[in-house]
Design a protein around this motif. Sequence first.
Motif, PDB file in Angstrom:
ATOM      1  N   TYR A  86       0.844  -1.189   0.000  1.00  0.00           N
ATOM      2  CA  TYR A  86       0.000   0.000   0.000  1.00  0.00           C
ATOM      3  C   TYR A  86       0.878   1.237   0.000  1.00  0.00           C
ATOM      4  CZ  TYR A  86      -3.966  -3.039   0.482  1.00  0.00           C
ATOM      5  OH  TYR A  86      -4.917  -3.994   0.232  1.00  0.00           O
ATOM      6  N   VAL A  87       0.485   2.194  -0.815  1.00  0.00           N
ATOM      7  CA  VAL A  87       1.364   3.315  -1.109  1.00  0.00           C
ATOM      8  C   VAL A  87       1.001   4.565  -0.319  1.00  0.00           C
ATOM      9  CG1 VAL A  87       2.183   4.813  -2.961  1.00  0.00           C
ATOM     10  CG2 VAL A  87       1.757   2.397  -3.407  1.00  0.00           C
ATOM     11  N   HIS A  88      -0.296   4.769  -0.116  1.00  0.00           N
ATOM     12  CA  HIS A  88      -0.767   6.007   0.497  1.00  0.00           C
ATOM     13  C   HIS A  88      -1.280   5.710   1.897  1.00  0.00           C
ATOM     14  CE1 HIS A  88      -0.502   7.612  -3.547  1.00  0.00           C
ATOM     15  NE2 HIS A  88      -1.226   6.597  -3.954  1.00  0.00           N
ATOM     16  N   TRP A  89      -0.933   6.599   2.842  1.00  0.00           N
ATOM     17  CA  TRP A  89      -1.215   6.338   4.247  1.00  0.00           C
ATOM     18  C   TRP A  89      -1.815   7.566   4.932  1.00  0.00           C
ATOM     19  CZ3 TRP A  89      -0.234   1.529   6.323  1.00  0.00           C
ATOM     20  CH2 TRP A  89       0.493   0.660   5.518  1.00  0.00           C
ATOM     21  N   GLY A  90      -2.650   7.290   5.928  1.00  0.00           N
ATOM     22  CA  GLY A  90      -3.117   8.343   6.806  1.00  0.00           C
ATOM     23  C   GLY A  90      -2.172   8.502   7.979  1.00  0.00           C
ATOM     24  N   GLN A  91      -2.544   9.398   8.887  1.00  0.00           N
ATOM     25  CA  GLN A  91      -1.672   9.703  10.017  1.00  0.00           C
ATOM     26  C   GLN A  91      -1.922   8.794  11.209  1.00  0.00           C
ATOM     27  OE1 GLN A  91      -4.491  11.193   9.458  1.00  0.00           O
ATOM     28  NE2 GLN A  91      -5.459  11.194  11.472  1.00  0.00           N
ATOM     29  N   GLY A  92      -3.024   8.068  11.186  1.00  0.00           N
ATOM     30  CA  GLY A  92      -3.322   7.112  12.242  1.00  0.00           C
ATOM     31  C   GLY A  92      -4.239   7.665  13.316  1.00  0.00           C
ATOM     32  N   THR A  93      -4.926   6.734  13.998  1.00  0.00           N
ATOM     33  CA  THR A  93      -5.786   7.080  15.122  1.00  0.00           C
ATOM     34  C   THR A  93      -5.544   6.062  16.235  1.00  0.00           C
ATOM     35  OG1 THR A  93      -8.073   7.594  15.783  1.00  0.00           O
ATOM     36  CG2 THR A  93      -7.776   5.770  14.234  1.00  0.00           C
TER      37      THR A  93
END
Length: 126
Positions: free
Chosen positions: A113-120
């Motif tokens: 997976y190439v694109h990521w969020g900042q996390g929760t």
Amino acid sequence: QLRLVESGGSLVQSGGALRLSCAVSGIPLGNYAMAWFRQAPGKEREPIASISRGAGTLEYADSVKGRFTISRSNVENTVWLQMNNLKPEDTGVYFCAARFEETYFRASLTDAYVHWGQGTQVTVSS
């Protein structure tokens, strides 16, 4: 510009439930396979659920199978992770991830997976 924003993380007691959301912008979500990963304290990030472009193919890690459900709406540009019967070992930072996928029914936990969020942050107390 592609942007993934997770929300819904919280402190919850063992046995409780949470629903995480991943709001996606900047791309046509329908062209992307999506996944949720988590990173427990002191451990590597691990994939836990993936979903194909049209939601026809779902895959779960053994550790969450039967308790977690991944879903998506390409109209609302959102991916969700419903987490039930939470356990202390589910504690960690949860990340949403995206990858462009040409094959409509393909999604796998082992894909890159190439694109990521900042996390929760999800914390489950015993």
